[in-house]
Write a protein that holds these residues in place. Structure first.
Motif, PDB file in Angstrom:
ATOM      1  N   VAL A  96       1.065  -1.205  -0.186  1.00 23.00           N
ATOM      2  CA  VAL A  96      -0.115  -0.074  -0.125  1.00 23.00           C
ATOM      3  C   VAL A  96       0.741   1.014  -0.001  1.00 23.00           C
ATOM      4  O   VAL A  96       2.086   1.222   0.254  1.00 23.00           O
ATOM      5  CB  VAL A  96      -0.879   0.035   1.176  1.00 23.00           C
ATOM      6  CG1 VAL A  96      -1.986  -1.184   1.274  1.00 23.00           C
ATOM      7  CG2 VAL A  96      -0.247   0.244   2.437  1.00 23.00           C
ATOM      8  N   ASP A 322      -5.846   9.697   1.593  1.00 22.09           N
ATOM      9  CA  ASP A 322      -5.861   8.158   2.026  1.00 22.09           C
ATOM     10  C   ASP A 322      -6.351   8.090   3.530  1.00 22.09           C
ATOM     11  O   ASP A 322      -6.099   9.109   4.270  1.00 22.09           O
ATOM     12  CB  ASP A 322      -4.299   7.888   1.957  1.00 22.09           C
ATOM     13  CG  ASP A 322      -3.682   7.658   0.572  1.00 22.09           C
ATOM     14  OD1 ASP A 322      -4.430   7.325  -0.363  1.00 22.09           O
ATOM     15  OD2 ASP A 322      -2.750   8.012   0.432  1.00 22.09           O
ATOM     16  N   ASN A 344      -7.455   2.689   3.330  1.00 20.24           N
ATOM     17  CA  ASN A 344      -6.495   2.391   2.425  1.00 20.24           C
ATOM     18  C   ASN A 344      -5.346   1.496   3.457  1.00 20.24           C
ATOM     19  O   ASN A 344      -4.605   0.673   2.866  1.00 20.24           O
ATOM     20  CB  ASN A 344      -5.499   3.621   2.195  1.00 20.24           C
ATOM     21  CG  ASN A 344      -6.366   4.409   1.178  1.00 20.24           C
ATOM     22  OD1 ASN A 344      -7.161   5.500   1.720  1.00 20.24           O
ATOM     23  ND2 ASN A 344      -6.382   4.077  -0.026  1.00 20.24           N
ATOM     24  N   ASN A 417      -6.000  -3.620  -2.705  1.00 23.89           N
ATOM     25  CA  ASN A 417      -6.593  -2.628  -2.799  1.00 23.89           C
ATOM     26  C   ASN A 417      -7.887  -2.738  -3.631  1.00 23.89           C
ATOM     27  O   ASN A 417      -8.624  -1.823  -4.044  1.00 23.89           O
ATOM     28  CB  ASN A 417      -5.884  -1.461  -3.270  1.00 23.89           C
ATOM     29  CG  ASN A 417      -5.224  -1.537  -4.750  1.00 23.89           C
ATOM     30  OD1 ASN A 417      -5.547  -2.521  -5.326  1.00 23.89           O
ATOM     31  ND2 ASN A 417      -4.108  -0.702  -5.001  1.00 23.89           N
TER      32      ASN A 417
END
Length: 444
Positions: A96, A322, A344, A417
């Motif tokens: 991420v 985010d 996230n 994601n």
């Protein structure tokens, strides 16, 4: 022979207790304590006696035992025939990026981060070092919490997020320039937002005094408002965040506690140039917080997350900010569901501490609770094996990630994601309504 002797000694005592329980009126019957606990709850009864003893604010470790986020009513949807599962676990990517729009984004190998737990205000130096080393081995970040940068933790961590905090302990360029991300701490879930707390000088040892840059005999206070520069208005908050964004290339974030005013808070944040938002639900843990705040103030993590994502999407801001969610998240299932709802990444705290302590808890139990190994004021903080604890945290994080990959394979994903609300279903109509996900009782 010994057991027979013990039984002879205990028999008349047991007889006397049983006779009292079965014959005495409630006024003289010890069972009245059970009925009192049932009426008041055992927790309230114990807290009553503690308050009567000291007359002071109580401190509740780990945060509230009240969990109002119904994660267990949410399930992930596997694919088998109409769509196929992911062919190989090797095809699944867990990395991420936090602050994708920053000059120096924070790129992590996994979406699980360790939240702010401060050296001195919360944890011991050894515990902070163990967490830093463990997160480094797992390819993720740790966080200073409401403290300052200690060189021991900075050297142990691969990625260090620092909290620009309400104690004024993290404001110098010398400290801020050492960080991989800066988190402006304006509230905390377990504390019900932003209130004062003081660590008195007699609890601040020489090493901590040096890290915090305090004079001998000087207390350290976390204030309700940011003291440096002084924040006395919403506009001051916006100016502070934007100044940090202007001065540093790393991602700049804002941390707030969950509240029913979350949309109002997000409106303020939307006027900043921040890169990420940390939302901390009421189930969040802490080394110590007043039970009234932990149990009765704030918004649950799940509700906070859902409303945050809904608001950001409604205002076309999801790509700008985010979102990191914190507060009572403890299992791979929690993490996956939070990510599917739009986060996230996730923060963990108490779970990480327990992972570090692991079997080392036998060093202090049953004489003392495991917290005495972890806390700055813990009687046995010096007994913690840093390298062993770091390895246990790494193992915990690796275990969580491998289980998450299995769930992602079942849902047909190749990257973490890719999870969305379409991958969720619930058996509760109310949950389906407020999360805007499918109700399992009706056909597609």
């Amino acid at each position: 022979m010994l057991s027979s002797l013990l039984l002879r000694i205990l028999d008349p005592v047991a007889d006397d207790i049983t006779r009292t329980l079965l014959t005495e009126d409630y006024a003289n019957n010890p069972y009245v304590l059970v009925t009192a606990a049932q009426k008041l709850t055992m927790k309230a009864l114990i807290e009553t006696t503690m308050r009567a003893e000291t007359g002071k604010v109580l401190g509740l470790p780990y945060g509230s035992n009240i969990n109002l986020s119904p994660w267990e009513k949410i399930l992930l949807n596997p694919r088998q025939l109409f769509e196929l599962p992911t062919e190989s676990l090797k095809d699944i990517n867990m990395n991420v990026t936090i602050g994708k729009n920053a000059k120096k984004p924070l790129n992590l190998d996994i979406p699980i981060m360790v939240t702010g737990m401060s050296y001195g205000g919360s944890l011991s130096l050894k515990m902070k070092m163990a967490i830093a080393k463990g997160t480094a081995m797992a390819g993720t970040s740790t966080n200073t919490g409401e403290s300052a940068v200690s060189q021991e933790v900075r050297k142990s961590a691969k990625y260090l997020i620092g909290q620009y905090n309400r104690g004024g302990l993290m404001t110098s360029d010398e400290m801020l320039s050492q960080l991989d991300a800066i988190e402006v701490q304006l509230g905390q879930g377990a504390w019900g937002g932003a209130v004062e707390s003081t660590k008195y000088s007699d609890k601040i040892d020489e090493h901590l005094r040096g890290v915090w840059n305090l004079k001998e005999g000087e207390d350290s206070t976390i204030y309700s408002r940011m003291p440096q520069p002084p924040v006395n208005s919403t506009q001051d908050i916006i100016k502070l965040v934007n100044k940090l964004k202007q001065d540093y290339d790393v991602p700049i974030g804002i941390k707030i506690a969950g509240t029913d005013f979350i949309e109002n808070e997000l409106t303020v944040i939307s006027n900043t140039n921040a890169d990420f938002i940390v939302i901390d639900g009421s189930e969040g843990g802490t080394a110590v917080a007043p039970p009234t705040l932990a149990d009765n103030v704030g918004l649950p993590t799940l509700h906070t997350l859902s409303r945050t994502i809904t608001w950001l999407e409604k205002h076309n801001l999801k790509d700008k900010f985010d979102v990191i969610v914190a507060g009572g998240l403890a299992t791979p299932g929690h993490f996956l569901k939070a990510l599917a709802l739009g986060a996230n990444a996730v923060y963990i705290g108490s779970t990480a501490v327990f992972a570090v302590v692991q079997a080392q808890s036998t060093k202090v139990t049953p004489e003392s609770p495991p917290t005495q190994l972890a806390l700055h004021d813990g009687k046995y903080a010096d007994k913690l094996d840093v390298d062993l604890g770091a390895n246990h945290l790494k193992n915990f994080l690796n275990s969580c990630v491998e289980e998450m990959k299995l769930a992602l394979q079942a849902t047909g994903k190749r990257h973490v994601n890719e999870l969305t609300k379409e991958d969720l279903v619930t058996v509760d109509k109310d949950v389906a309504e407020f999360l805007q996900i499918r109700y399992a009782g009706t056909a597609r």
